[in-house]
Design an enzyme around this catalytic site. Structure first.
Site, PDB file in Angstrom:
ATOM      1  N   ASP A 188       0.865  -1.173   0.000  1.00 16.32           N
ATOM      2  CA  ASP A 188       0.000   0.000   0.000  1.00 16.32           C
ATOM      3  C   ASP A 188       0.899   1.219   0.000  1.00 16.32           C
ATOM      4  OD1 ASP A 188      -1.865   1.889   0.023  1.00 16.32           O
ATOM      5  OD2 ASP A 188      -2.901   1.257   1.844  1.00 16.32           O
TER       6      ASP A 188
HETATM    7  C1  NOJ Z   1      -3.472   4.324   0.014  1.00 10.15           C
HETATM    8  C2  NOJ Z   1      -4.732   3.596   0.411  1.00 10.15           C
HETATM    9  O1  NOJ Z   1      -4.576   3.065   1.709  1.00 10.15           O
HETATM   10  C3  NOJ Z   1      -5.111   2.470  -0.526  1.00 10.15           C
HETATM   11  O2  NOJ Z   1      -6.378   1.989  -0.158  1.00 10.15           O
HETATM   12  C4  NOJ Z   1      -5.087   2.924  -1.944  1.00 10.15           C
HETATM   13  O3  NOJ Z   1      -5.484   1.876  -2.801  1.00 10.15           O
HETATM   14  C5  NOJ Z   1      -3.692   3.418  -2.274  1.00 10.15           C
HETATM   15  N1  NOJ Z   1      -3.350   4.552  -1.397  1.00 10.15           N
HETATM   16  C6  NOJ Z   1      -3.547   3.857  -3.726  1.00 10.15           C
HETATM   17  O4  NOJ Z   1      -4.227   5.023  -3.958  1.00 10.15           O
END
Ligand code: NOJ
Length: 751
Positions: A297
């Site tokens: 993530d």
């Molecule tokens: C951070 C978020 O926690 C996640 O859910 C998301 O898919 C990613 N950023 C990409 O934008």
């Protein structure tokens, strides 16, 4: 080939020490033997062999392999990385022409012509926003997430996106946590059913289809356990709770064939998910046999440094790859340090090949090698009428009627005048809630406002609008005008709640009251003595005892999406009879959190007549509205509970539970028949009850239907603190009804 012992890297953050971290808990509980890694040597943990992938792997240089593990989030970074042939995918870049231009570099100018994968957060819509996932949970209808995912997949794939970072399936007990909006609430069974429906909706049978996307189960795992509800915060969880509460939707999604999984930002009992070999390698890839790839993530790998698990980027990469994170989003530790880590044997060639193989396999399954480009003429820039209709229908199914004294609702379409009051009455993008597809503003379709929805539903009515106040300000000077409007109208619709930015990522709140002076605005409307209803627009449960005590009617509309105003009006005027149910308990006060229906037995269950029981001195026990609760404009009776047998054999047994639901009112409507189980005596303390079946039925006035649920040993079993699934002999109580407070009961014996 190096075997799983290669996972025991040599830098002090190896997998064995991570396991020891998780297992420390167990050792304390005297069950250290449970630490034996369940599936470290399980061949199911290896991705399947595909001739194209194997051929490429045989020809790739180390730099090219590491390049496949890199995901970047801007066009510029993509071009730079492509210049050295070191890029696997791009996310958050939209527009068919832009994506094709990047793809052209990958497939025409890199040595091995491996196409890029294009990802995006298509969470509850691409151009057509559906209600937020929490609202979808309230539908108790897997058809709703399926409809969202089907429409979203078609729009996004035709616009060049291959891969969505959804569904989010984090079960949570934390309404302060903003990301509660992105999941399906507090129950692992409901979340699993919804997650599977959404994965299937995105992927279909074959996600190489031009109308399908590769899905991503996120966030792995226990992200919803953030202490205090503060986003990104620590999670400390027992193994039994990890497996019984947080993991089930992921397990179900893997069984449904989800293509990818995203690691979560949190620690799990001291070990960050991005370096947690127990959850990623042993459970996900081992025990569950997940064959797709795991993406970090965002900067989750780099954040191992902040967590204090890694001293630098090289340490972070050396922890994440062996643990099981295959692709690195945004940060660049794999490409930067990978060669050196291989030379130092801190990561192995097998681990690298495994990650590359998984990523290439998803690209193969997406059909990218045959069709790397998207037809720019087919790009979807605005919702189609059919997509809008699907979103409106979904939103109607998600709304929950919390109160309806009088009854005030539904309103007559012949009403002479309606005063719409409240800061969200003319809200547009706030109705989309968090993660609004392509975004907000220029070029995107603004949601229909509640005012416009009411005007369209009651064209003969005089509809006025007065804001009264802002969502989170302190200014009450608009109250007088709002009261004047209410006095002049037959009925007032007060639209209050949260802006889109108040829930979602990094949007924790320390109180979950109606923000600002909105509650005072409701009080001011009440003072007029005229009939009124409250419509809530919000991304989380709110503490609304005042509304419960003072508003004649409350409709929970959540963030209802692009057709929000029409969907609210459909329900207010009775075109749609509300049938949604709460997927999460509504606390009476923030101090009651965590409060959830499937809590464990205590030795001293709450008893108002006994001080020395589990409760607060200053608050009534239990939630304001329980899980599974929701009213209708009609009434239902559930009776005739029957079991096909009073014994469920542990091996291969089945018990069918059926009950009859009757619409006892005067209009057609929906009821959700819910089945809960309770295991009164077990080797691990059990939830007081847990959902194991639901069915939403539509019945005409006076009509009946018999609903049946089939229970197997899987439904009565649970994971213990050795992460072992147990089905224990003994009595199981069954409860069937229309909320988690169901009273119709029977029992059977397992064994
Ligand atoms: C951070 C978020 O926690 C996640 O859910 C998301 O898919 C990613 N950023 C990409 O934008």
């Amino acid at each position: 080939m190096e075997q799983p012992e290669s996972h025991a890297a040599t830098d002090g953050v190896n997998r064995r020490s991570l396991l020891a971290g998780v297992g420390g808990l167990l050792a304390a509980g005297g069950a250290a033997s449970a630490l034996a890694p369940p599936a470290a040597a399980d061949p199911a943990a290896r991705p399947e062999r595909n001739p194209r992938v194997e051929d490429l792997l045989g020809r790739m240089t180390l730099a090219e392999k590491l390049g496949q593990l890199q995901l970047v989030g801007t066009e510029d970074l993509a071009r730079t990385a492509l210049a050295t042939g070191q890029l696997g995918g791009v996310f958050s870049v939209v527009g068919a022409a832009k994506l094709n231009a990047l793809q052209k570099i990958a497939v025409e100018r890199t040595r091995l012509r491996i196409p890029l994968i294009f990802g995006l957060d298509v969470i509850h819509g691409y151009t057509t926003n559906f209600p937020i996932p929490l609202a979808q949970g309230a539908s108790f209808d897997p058809g709703v997430p399926a409809a969202d995912a089907t429409v979203s997949a078609k729009e996004a794939r035709r616009s060049g996106i291959h891969w969505t970072y959804a569904p989010m399936m984090d079960v949570t007990h934390e309404p302060r946590w903003g990301r509660i909006a992105e999941g399906n609430g507090e129950d692992p069974y409901l979340a699993s059913r919804m997650a599977v429906a959404k994965v299937r909706g995105y992927q279909g049978d074959d996600y190489s289809s031009p109308d399908r996307l590769a899905a991503c189960a996120k966030h792995f795992v226990a992200y919803g356990g953030a202490e205090g509800g503060r986003d990104y915060n620590t999670v400390d969880v027992s193994l039994q709770r990890l497996h019984n509460l947080y993991l089930p939707p992921f397990k179900a999604s893997v069984e449904a064939g989800v293509a990818t999984v995203m690691a979560s930002f949190n620690t799990i009992s001291g070990v960050p998910a991005h370096g947690n070999g127990y959850v990623l390698h042993d459970v996900l890839k081992g025990a569950y046999g997940f064959r797709g790839f795991v993406v970090s993530d965002y900067t989750g790998i780099e954040e191992l440094i902040n967590h204090g698990l890694a001293g630098d980027g090289a340490d972070a990469a050396a922890a994440a790859l062996p643990a099981g994170v295959d692709m690195e989003m945004v940060s660049t530790n794999y490409v930067t340090h990978g060669q050196q880590l291989l030379a130092q044997r801190r990561i192995t060639r097998d681990q690298l090949d495994d990650a590359v193989r998984r990523i290439l396999l998803v690209k193969v399954k997406l059909g990218l090698f045959e069709r790397p480009y998207v037809d720019e003429a087919g790009e979807v820039k605005a919702p189609s009428p059919a997509a809008l209709a699907a979103s409106r229908q979904a939103a109607g199914r998600c709304m929950v009627l919390l109160k309806n004294d009088g009854p005030v609702l539904p309103l007559a379409k012949s009403v002479g005048s309606v005063a719409v009051v409240g800061p969200l009455g003319t809200a547009t993008y706030d109705l989309n809630g968090t993660w609004a597809g392509l975004g907000t503003g220029a070029g995107t379709t603004p949601p229909v406002t509640v005012v416009d929805g009411i005007k369209a539903a009651a064209p003969g009515a005089n509809v006025t609008y007065t804001a009264g106040c802002t969502v989170d300000g302190t200014d009450t000077s608009g109250f007088a005008a709002a009261q004047q409007a209410a006095r002049a109208a037959d009925v007032t619709v007060v639209v209050v709640g949260e802006t889109a930015a108040m829930s979602g990522e990094a949007a924790a709140r320390s109180t979950i009251d109606l923000p600002g002076v909105q509650q005072q605005l409701v009080a001011a409307i009440k003072e007029t003595g005229k009939p009124f209803v409250v419509v809530l627009v919000n991304g989380r449960p709110l503490t609304i005892p005042y509304l419960h005590d003072n508003a004649p009617a409350i409709l929970e509309a959540w963030a209802p999406g692009v057709q929000g105003g029409h969907a609210v009006a459909d329900v207010l005027f009775g075109t749609v009879n509300p049938g949604g149910k709460l997927p999460v308990s509504f606390p009476r006060a923030v101090g009651q959190i965590p409060i959830y229906y499937n809590h464990e037995n205590t030795g001293r269950p709450a008893d108002p007549n006994n001080k020395y029981t589990s409760k607060y001195l200053d608050l009534e026990t239990g939630p304001l509205y329980e899980f599974g609760f929701g009213l209708s404009y009609t009434t239902f009776r559930v009776d005739g509970l029957r079991l096909s047998s009073t014994r469920l054999p542990i091996r291969g047994g089945r018990v069918q539970v059926s009950a009859t639901v009757t619409n006892t009112g005067t209009r057609a409507g929906d009821e959700v028949v819910q089945l809960y189980l309770r295991d009164p005596v077990a080797s691990i303390v059990q939830p007081v009850r847990r959902l194991r079946g639901f069915e939403r039925v539509t019945l005409n006035a006076g009509a009946s239907r018999t609903v049946s649920f089939t229970l197997t040993p899987d439904d009565v079993g649970f994971y213990d603190n050795a992460a072992k699934f147990r089905v224990e002999p003994g009595k199981i109580e069954v409860y069937v009804g229309t909320s988690s407070a169901a009273t119709l009961t029977a029992s059977f014996t397992v064994g």
